[in-house]
Design an enzyme around this catalytic site. Structure first.
Site, short mmCIF file in Angstrom:
data_model
loop_
_atom_site.label_atom_id
_atom_site.label_comp_id
_atom_site.label_asym_id
_atom_site.label_seq_id
_atom_site.Cartn_x
_atom_site.Cartn_y
_atom_site.Cartn_z
N ASP A 57 0.84 -1.21 0.00
CA ASP A 57 0.00 0.00 0.00
C ASP A 57 0.87 1.26 0.00
O ASP A 57 2.09 1.19 0.10
CB ASP A 57 -0.92 -0.02 1.23
CG ASP A 57 -2.13 0.87 1.08
OD1 ASP A 57 -2.42 1.27 -0.06
OD2 ASP A 57 -2.78 1.17 2.09
N GLU A 63 -0.24 -4.73 2.92
CA GLU A 63 -1.64 -4.81 3.34
C GLU A 63 -2.20 -6.16 2.94
O GLU A 63 -1.95 -6.65 1.85
CB GLU A 63 -2.48 -3.69 2.73
CG GLU A 63 -3.94 -3.78 3.10
CD GLU A 63 -4.72 -2.48 2.93
OE1 GLU A 63 -5.95 -2.56 2.92
OE2 GLU A 63 -4.10 -1.40 2.80
#
Length: 452
Positions: A57, A63
């Site tokens: 991310d 993420e």
């Protein structure tokens, strides 16, 4: 809504300590972490065989977004599986660095703030019907979400101009709006960007970004279960007292700074209530609702725990919940250490403990030390977590995606997937659109797989 689709997205903090001459930036460390992913997925944004999404991310934060789950316990298992997948990447990256002569340790933290004051999130997703009035949903939910931290916060040692204090929530200091379509710039409590990842005429995705990342599986389960209960009450038209806050952003910080839960926050109608009173109101409504409607054992167990947390906050007896609730577990741990070493809350060693609690390495992290010593309760047992690293939930659309990815990889076929599309990148460019997240069997997908 009889069944509901749930999902959790977790951004992880990355840092690296070096013992030699060579230094790496956070971006370079993140690239080492994702090197194995990029080698087979040709991208740092991939969907995995278990139906989940793993990507790098903004700001070099790995993420992990769980696959769609329609079972609360399974959601917790898949959230923990994401942690294990990232732990595996960490071990690989450290080995690769060592082979290249870089001596150091990579750390991945399942927390929400770094030492520079940056924040990264844990986002909860709840599928809701399109027919309901979304603004009313937000109105009833915001006082609940602002005060929910006293039940499921992760805890944090916060350095303030008046010295260090222990706060209930990590995320509270970084929320700037009640409802907004942005996630990074303004950090609202509820994100309203309309991306259902499903049939847009039937569904909306409620995207809650105010919560803390939890290490304790029971806290994660409680967080999603009580929010689901409140949603179900709203959907069923249960009358809930108007507790609209005058200033949700000020209230969220004031509540986080008060472990007694008694500090009053101002409501829009001019009255004042404490976090304990607000949560108790939702809890008593939920208890009546569960008795009347009849719910399964998970919701009933979580309703009991919710009440027990409120009792622990009310009496100050955290031993009632320190095996199950992150902020209480961490606080007790820090207080025992401080008493033994006669340290102030502002000691660098306390800040280090605060961070080490969230280290996802099972050989190094403080939370996992407690787990090994049987000092915390589990709901996601390790064989299930291990299986969930490769096997998607079997009762949702994730099964179709996971099976498609597995077969395409085995047959060495080029493919593209996202939450709703499955595509073979061949001459025909065949694509199947899967708009129903509850559908785990689909003839069109079976045909696409058979054609490989």
């Amino acid at each position: 809504m009889e069944r509901r689709i749930f999902g959790i997205e977790t951004e992880y903090g990355v840092t690296c300590t070096f013992r030699g001459q060579r230094r790496l930036s956070p971006d370079e460390v993140a690239r080492y972490l994702f090197r194995r992913v990029v080698s087979w997925g040709r991208s740092s944004n991939v969907f995995l065989r278990n139906g989940s999404r793993l990507y790098l991310d903004v700001g070099s934060h790995p993420e992990y977004a769980t696959a769609e789950c329609d079972d609360l316990s399974e959601l917790v298992v898949h959230d923990k599986a994401g942690e294990r997948i990232l732990e595996g990447l960490l071990v690989d990256a450290e080995q690769r660095l060592a082979e290249e002569g870089v001596t150091g340790d990579i750390y991945l933290f399942k927390n929400n703030t770094d030492s520079a004051g940056n924040s990264y999130g844990c986002h909860e997703n709840y599928l809701v019907g399109r027919h309901g009035e979304f603004s009313r949903l937000a109105d009833v939910l915001i006082p609940f979400l602002v005060s929910r931290q006293i039940v499921v916060g992760a805890g944090k040692v916060l350095q303030t101009p008046r010295g260090a204090i222990y706060c209930i929530s990590q995320r509270a200091e970084h929320i700037w709006e009640g409802v907004s379509s942005a996630t990074t710039r303004s950090r609202p409590i509820i994100n309203t960007r309309d991306e259902p990842h499903a049939d847009a005429e039937r569904y909306r995705r409620l995207h809650v970004i105010v919560g803390d990342s939890n290490m304790n599986e029971t806290t994660t389960l409680l967080k999603v279960a009580v929010t689901d209960l409140v949603l179900r009450m709203i959907e069923a038209g249960v009358p809930i007292r108007d507790m609209t806050l005058e200033n949700p952003i000020r209230a969220i910080r004031e509540i986080s700074h008060d472990m007694t839960g008694r500090r009053k926050v101002r409501l829009a109608n001019g009255k004042e209530m404490s976090a304990l009173e607000i949560q108790s109101e939702y809890h008593s409504r939920a208890a009546e609702f569960v008795d009347r409607e009849g719910f399964g054992p998970v919701h009933r167990q979580m309703l009991e725990l919710w009440g027990r947390v409120l009792k622990a906050v009310d009496t100050g007896d955290l031993s009632l919940i320190d095996r199950e609730i992150d902020w209480a577990t961490k606080y007790q741990l820090i207080e025992r250490y401080r008493a033994k070493r006669d340290l102030p809350m502002s000691s660098p060693r306390i800040a280090q403990m605060d961070l080490a609690y969230h280290d996802i390495s099972r050989t190094r992290g403080l939370y996992y030390l407690l787990e090994r010593n049987n000092q915390v309760d589990r709901v996601a047992h390790e064989p299930r977590v291990f299986e969930a690293k490769n096997v998607p939930p079997q009762t949702t659309r994730a099964r179709l995606r996971g099976e498609f990815i597995r077969r395409a990889q085995e047959k060495r076929r080029d493919f593209t997937v996202d939450w709703v599309h499955l595509k073979l990148n061949d001459q025909a460019q065949r694509t199947v659109l899967c708009k129903d997240p509850f559908k785990a069997v689909d003839e069109r997908v079976d045909k696409l797989i058979a054609s490989m």
